[in-house]
Design a protein around this motif. Structure first.
Motif, mmCIF file in Angstrom:
data_model
loop_
_atom_site.group_PDB
_atom_site.id
_atom_site.type_symbol
_atom_site.label_atom_id
_atom_site.label_comp_id
_atom_site.label_asym_id
_atom_site.label_seq_id
_atom_site.Cartn_x
_atom_site.Cartn_y
_atom_site.Cartn_z
ATOM 1 N N THR A 74 -17.952 92.388 50.413
ATOM 2 C CA THR A 74 -16.982 93.180 49.660
ATOM 3 C C THR A 74 -16.945 92.686 48.221
ATOM 4 O OG1 THR A 74 -15.082 91.758 50.190
ATOM 5 C CG2 THR A 74 -15.516 93.610 51.689
ATOM 6 N N LEU A 75 -16.598 93.588 47.337
ATOM 7 C CA LEU A 75 -16.398 93.274 45.930
ATOM 8 C C LEU A 75 -14.907 93.387 45.665
ATOM 9 C CD1 LEU A 75 -19.249 95.546 44.578
ATOM 10 C CD2 LEU A 75 -19.360 93.087 45.016
ATOM 11 N N ALA A 76 -14.361 92.468 44.894
ATOM 12 C CA ALA A 76 -12.931 92.518 44.599
ATOM 13 C C ALA A 76 -12.702 92.678 43.108
ATOM 14 C CB ALA A 76 -12.228 91.251 45.089
ATOM 15 N N HIS A 77 -11.685 93.465 42.816
ATOM 16 C CA HIS A 77 -11.229 93.670 41.446
ATOM 17 C C HIS A 77 -9.772 93.220 41.422
ATOM 18 C CE1 HIS A 77 -11.229 95.677 37.493
ATOM 19 N NE2 HIS A 77 -9.974 95.988 37.778
ATOM 20 N N ASN A 78 -9.513 92.059 40.830
ATOM 21 C CA ASN A 78 -8.156 91.537 40.796
ATOM 22 C C ASN A 78 -7.421 92.050 39.567
ATOM 23 O OD1 ASN A 78 -9.239 89.957 42.941
ATOM 24 N ND2 ASN A 78 -7.642 88.451 42.572
ATOM 25 N N VAL A 79 -6.130 92.270 39.745
ATOM 26 C CA VAL A 79 -5.264 92.738 38.670
ATOM 27 C C VAL A 79 -4.018 91.860 38.630
ATOM 28 C CG1 VAL A 79 -6.142 95.108 38.731
ATOM 29 C CG2 VAL A 79 -4.191 94.492 40.160
ATOM 30 N N SER A 80 -3.208 92.046 37.611
ATOM 31 C CA SER A 80 -2.096 91.125 37.365
ATOM 32 C C SER A 80 -0.797 91.448 38.095
ATOM 33 C CB SER A 80 -1.822 91.040 35.860
ATOM 34 O OG SER A 80 -1.488 92.318 35.366
ATOM 35 N N ALA A 126 -6.878 93.706 44.373
ATOM 36 C CA ALA A 126 -5.900 92.708 44.802
ATOM 37 C C ALA A 126 -5.112 92.117 43.647
ATOM 38 C CB ALA A 126 -6.611 91.573 45.543
ATOM 39 N N HIS A 127 -3.885 91.754 43.980
ATOM 40 C CA HIS A 127 -3.067 90.891 43.124
ATOM 41 C C HIS A 127 -2.884 89.607 43.913
ATOM 42 C CE1 HIS A 127 0.048 89.104 40.758
ATOM 43 N NE2 HIS A 127 0.864 89.113 41.785
ATOM 44 N N ASN A 128 -3.367 88.486 43.371
ATOM 45 C CA ASN A 128 -3.222 87.193 44.020
ATOM 46 C C ASN A 128 -2.385 86.305 43.106
ATOM 47 O OD1 ASN A 128 -3.472 84.589 45.041
ATOM 48 N ND2 ASN A 128 -5.539 84.951 45.804
ATOM 49 N N PHE A 130 -1.603 83.380 43.344
ATOM 50 C CA PHE A 130 -2.029 81.982 43.360
ATOM 51 C C PHE A 130 -3.294 81.740 42.527
ATOM 52 C CE2 PHE A 130 -0.132 83.129 47.474
ATOM 53 C CZ PHE A 130 1.064 82.424 47.345
ATOM 54 N N PHE A 131 -3.939 82.822 42.083
ATOM 55 C CA PHE A 131 -5.152 82.709 41.273
ATOM 56 C C PHE A 131 -4.881 83.287 39.895
ATOM 57 C CE2 PHE A 131 -8.502 82.909 44.953
ATOM 58 C CZ PHE A 131 -8.078 81.667 45.408
ATOM 59 N N PRO A 132 -4.560 82.433 38.923
ATOM 60 C CA PRO A 132 -4.317 82.953 37.571
ATOM 61 C C PRO A 132 -5.599 83.532 36.969
ATOM 62 C CG PRO A 132 -4.394 80.551 37.561
ATOM 63 C CD PRO A 132 -4.463 80.981 39.001
ATOM 64 N N MET A 133 -5.405 84.449 36.026
ATOM 65 C CA MET A 133 -6.528 85.057 35.329
ATOM 66 C C MET A 133 -6.484 84.624 33.869
ATOM 67 S SD MET A 133 -6.195 88.744 37.294
ATOM 68 C CE MET A 133 -7.318 89.631 36.266
ATOM 69 N N ASP A 134 -7.677 84.413 33.294
ATOM 70 C CA ASP A 134 -7.730 84.023 31.888
ATOM 71 C C ASP A 134 -7.641 85.256 30.988
ATOM 72 O OD1 ASP A 134 -10.286 85.207 31.724
ATOM 73 O OD2 ASP A 134 -11.346 83.289 31.721
ATOM 74 N N GLU A 135 -7.791 85.045 29.689
ATOM 75 C CA GLU A 135 -7.638 86.147 28.728
ATOM 76 C C GLU A 135 -8.712 87.218 28.862
ATOM 77 O OE1 GLU A 135 -10.133 82.938 26.774
ATOM 78 O OE2 GLU A 135 -8.311 82.950 27.978
ATOM 79 N N HIS A 136 -9.787 86.908 29.599
ATOM 80 C CA HIS A 136 -10.855 87.883 29.815
ATOM 81 C C HIS A 136 -10.722 88.596 31.166
ATOM 82 C CE1 HIS A 136 -12.791 86.253 26.293
ATOM 83 N NE2 HIS A 136 -12.740 85.053 26.823
#
Length: 143
Positions: A74-80, A126-128, A130-136
């Motif tokens: 599976t491929l995941a696309h995480n969002v905020s 997904a919104h996780n 526990f996994f922060p996202m950087d500015e990119h």
């Protein structure tokens, strides 16, 4: 709306998480401390590789492990945010994706849903928390 051109996580459904983890570690890839017995996370450049039991991956996506088209990847696309998950899934369906699993709160504490592209490839949105996202928009795992 458009979907940002980003893959957050590539999940491989594997027969044995421990054996697969050991293989990738022999390649010199370091597992994150966010890993657990049932799932391994490896920080890549701009994306994350996850190793998860194949049957567990099928259950998470609510598809049959032996279903035609289920490749075990599976491929995941995480969002905020959870509302971001809803918006992306709705947009993908409006573009011709097939809804596989409606977005919902999930057991690991996040919020996610799945859609399939015209060839049946599964995408998790997904919104996780526990996994922060950087500015990119890239996930940053703990070491």
């Amino acid at each position: 709306m458009s979907l940002e051109r980003r893959i957050s996580i590539i999940t491989l459904g594997v027969a044995d998480v421990a054996a697969s983890t050991a293989f990738y570690q022999r390649l010199g890839w370091k597992k994150s401390s966010a890993s657990q017995e049932s799932v391994t996370f490896i920080q890549m450049r701009g994306t994350v590789l996850a190793l998860f039991g194949r049957e567990a991956l099928a259950r998470d996506a609510e598809v049959e492990n032996t279903a035609p088209g289920f490749s075990g990847v599976t491929l995941a696309h995480n969002v905020s945010s959870p509302t971001g998950v809803d918006a992306v899934v709705k947009f993908a369906v409006s573009c011709g994706a097939r809804l596989v699993k409606a977005p919902e709160k999930v057991s690991w504490g996040g919020y996610s849903g799945y859609f399939a592209d015209p060839d049946g490839h599964l995408w998790e949105v997904a919104h996780n928390p526990f996994f922060p996202m950087d500015e990119h928009g890239h996930i940053v795992l703990p070491e």
